[in-house]
Scaffold this active site. Structure first.
Site, PDB file in Angstrom:
ATOM      1  NE  ARG A 156      -4.125   1.582   1.888  1.00  0.00           N
ATOM      2  CZ  ARG A 156      -4.150   2.424   2.911  1.00  0.00           C
ATOM      3  NH1 ARG A 156      -3.415   2.200   3.983  1.00  0.00           N
ATOM      4  NH2 ARG A 156      -4.917   3.477   2.848  1.00  0.00           N
ATOM      5  CG  HIS A 186      -1.035   5.535  -0.632  1.00  0.00           C
ATOM      6  ND1 HIS A 186      -1.904   6.531  -0.237  1.00  0.00           N
ATOM      7  CD2 HIS A 186      -1.733   4.383  -0.602  1.00  0.00           C
ATOM      8  CE1 HIS A 186      -3.090   5.991   0.029  1.00  0.00           C
ATOM      9  NE2 HIS A 186      -3.007   4.697  -0.169  1.00  0.00           N
ATOM     10  CG  ASN A 233      -0.690   9.513   2.720  1.00  0.00           C
ATOM     11  OD1 ASN A 233      -1.020   8.644   1.908  1.00  0.00           O
ATOM     12  ND2 ASN A 233       0.116  10.494   2.435  1.00  0.00           N
ATOM     13  CG  HIS A 242      -8.208  -3.206  -1.688  1.00  0.00           C
ATOM     14  ND1 HIS A 242      -9.215  -2.299  -1.889  1.00  0.00           N
ATOM     15  CD2 HIS A 242      -7.081  -2.472  -1.518  1.00  0.00           C
ATOM     16  CE1 HIS A 242      -8.712  -1.064  -1.857  1.00  0.00           C
ATOM     17  NE2 HIS A 242      -7.418  -1.156  -1.643  1.00  0.00           N
TER      18      HIS A 242
HETATM   19  C1  LIG Z   1       0.987   7.530   9.387  1.00  0.00           C
HETATM   20  C2  LIG Z   1       0.787   8.979   9.496  1.00  0.00           C
HETATM   21  O1  LIG Z   1       1.682   9.751   9.262  1.00  0.00           O
HETATM   22  N1  LIG Z   1      -0.436   9.373   9.828  1.00  0.00           N
HETATM   23  C3  LIG Z   1      -0.814  10.761   9.952  1.00  0.00           C
HETATM   24  C4  LIG Z   1      -1.941  11.048   8.988  1.00  0.00           C
HETATM   25  O2  LIG Z   1      -2.481  12.325   9.179  1.00  0.00           O
HETATM   26  C5  LIG Z   1      -2.938  12.625  10.492  1.00  0.00           C
HETATM   27  C6  LIG Z   1      -3.470  14.031  10.514  1.00  0.00           C
HETATM   28  O3  LIG Z   1      -4.061  14.388   9.322  1.00  0.00           O
HETATM   29  C7  LIG Z   1      -1.820  12.467  11.494  1.00  0.00           C
HETATM   30  O4  LIG Z   1      -2.308  12.697  12.801  1.00  0.00           O
HETATM   31  C8  LIG Z   1      -1.254  11.062  11.388  1.00  0.00           C
HETATM   32  O5  LIG Z   1      -0.156  10.948  12.240  1.00  0.00           O
END
Ligand SMILES: CC(=O)N[C@H]1CO[C@H](CO)[C@@H](O)[C@@H]1O
Ligand SMILES: *[C@@H]1O[C@H](CO)[C@@H](O)[C@H](O)[C@H]1NC(C)=O
Length: 360
Positions: free
Chosen positions: A96, A100, A129, A225
């Site tokens: 994944r 991305h 993400n 998936h």
């Molecule tokens: C894995 C990662 O970096 N997750 C982040 C994704 O976005 C949120 C906020 O939009 C963060 O709090 C997470 O840490």
């Protein structure tokens, strides 16, 4: 343009890359075809042919590190195996992450960067993400490679190789991975445009088409998936209050609604996950994903949507009795294509030392 080279094309090129999967270890052989010999290697179940011009976008090569870090590919493979033995979820996470990465400015490891140089947000912060995992696994592989050959192997290549190795571990097809990608110096928060979990089939097709994927390739890639798990929060609305109706999504099979509610708790807020388990196996790559969709057992709205439009044609094909091999072959070809999206090569970009930070 034909999706796959037909025999005539291969013979005209007089060269084809034959990929053989041997006990999980991919091996490659350049095969010269002088006549009308069968290039499929017998039952054709585990070997796919790739014509080289389609798989060598500028600057990438097979065995790019053969001279500078000969053990690189094996270090990636053995570390992925080790991480997978400790936690099988790592395979889906790495696939994944790679997907991305390639969908945002090409396969340049931009997805791995944290907030850099005072930027308030990186790709890791963008909505799609939020559930990305596997960053620790990449860091582990990179740390080993830095010991072996400092400042040599790019994070982008680590992702590309680790995704392929992960797929092989969960029973997916192997395919050749070109190397020589370089890492981006920046992350592209504003450009994150991967289809959301509630995407319609039209949105999904549009997003993949922007990256050059056909409808068939899109449906095949979504087959990834079949491994991995989805957190309840991504489908809670589908089982309680779909699109503000106060009712479940009527494209979900009734029994499936009950199963999803049982997993996710009374209010759907349990921190649980669901996956497309293959019978008797926790994770297992395969066309069972498509059979589930035909039965109205899609977990994400975007999965189930593949049966709502013209895409259903490919869902039916892959779910059919002889569909597994077609799926595996299509998937392998689509992964080769994904892996070649806009790489930075030559002197462009950089080779990071730590994958979450640009090199200085
Ligand atoms: C894995 C990662 O970096 N997750 C982040 C994704 O976005 C949120 C906020 O939009 C963060 O709090 C997470 O840490
Ligand atoms: C998906 O969910 C978001 C947030 O809940 C919503 O704004 C959007 O309209 C939904 N999209 C579709 C296609 O249903």
């Amino acid at each position: 343009m034909p999706r796959r080279p037909v025999r005539g094309t291969i013979c005209f090129l007089a060269i084809s890359l034959l990929l053989c999967t041997d006990a999980g270890r991919p091996s490659y052989a350049l095969q010269l075809l002088g006549d009308d010999e069968d290039a499929d290697g017998g039952d054709g179940s585990t070997s796919f042919s790739f014509s080289s011009p389609q798989t060598t976008p500028g600057g990438l090569a097979f065995g790019f590190y053969d001279g500078t870090c000969p053990g690189a590919e094996e270090t990636v493979a053995s570390t992925v195996r080790e991480l997978y033995a400790a936690d099988s979820n790592v395979a889906a996470a790495l696939v994944r992450l790679f997907f991305h990465d390639c969908f945002v400015h090409g396969c340049d490891a931009s997805v791995l960067l944290g907030r850099a140089n005072g930027a308030t947000k990186s790709e890791r912060d963008a909505a799609p993400n939020r559930s990305l995992r596997g960053f620790g696994a990449v860091d582990k592989i990179k740390a080993r490679l830095e010991k072996e050959c400092p400042e040599t192997v790019s994070c982008a290549d680590i992702l590309a190789l680790a995704a392929r190795d992960s797929l092989v571990l969960v029973g997916g097809p192997s395919y050749p991975v070109l190397t020589g990608r370089r890492d981006s110096a920046g992350s592209f928060y504003r450009d994150v445009n991967v289809p959301p979990p509630n995407a319609t089939y039209a949105m999904t097709l549009d997003s993949f088409a922007r990256h050059g994927f056909t409808e068939r390739e899109t449906v095949a890639l979504l087959g990834a998936h079949s491994i991995g798990k989805v957190q309840c929060r991504f489908f809670r609305d589908r089982i309680y209050n779909f699109a503000g109706t106060g009712e479940p999504d009527d494209s979900i099979d009734r029994d499936m609604v009950s199963e999803m509610r049982a997993v996710c708790g009374g209010d759907g807020r349990a921190p649980m996950e669901m996956g497309y388990y293959r019978q008797g196996r926790e994770v297992g790559f395969g066309a069972h994903y498509y059979a589930k969709l035909l039965a109205g057992r899609g977990i994400l709205r975007s999965d189930q949507q593949l049966t709502a439009g013209s895409t259903v044609r490919w869902v039916r094909m892959y779910a059919s009795e002889r569909g597994e091999e077609a799926f595996r072959e299509d998937f392998a070809h689509a992964m080769v294509k994904l892996s070649a999206l806009a790489p930075l090569t030559g002197s462009a970009g950089q080779v990071r030392i730590t994958c979450s930070k640009p090199a200085v």
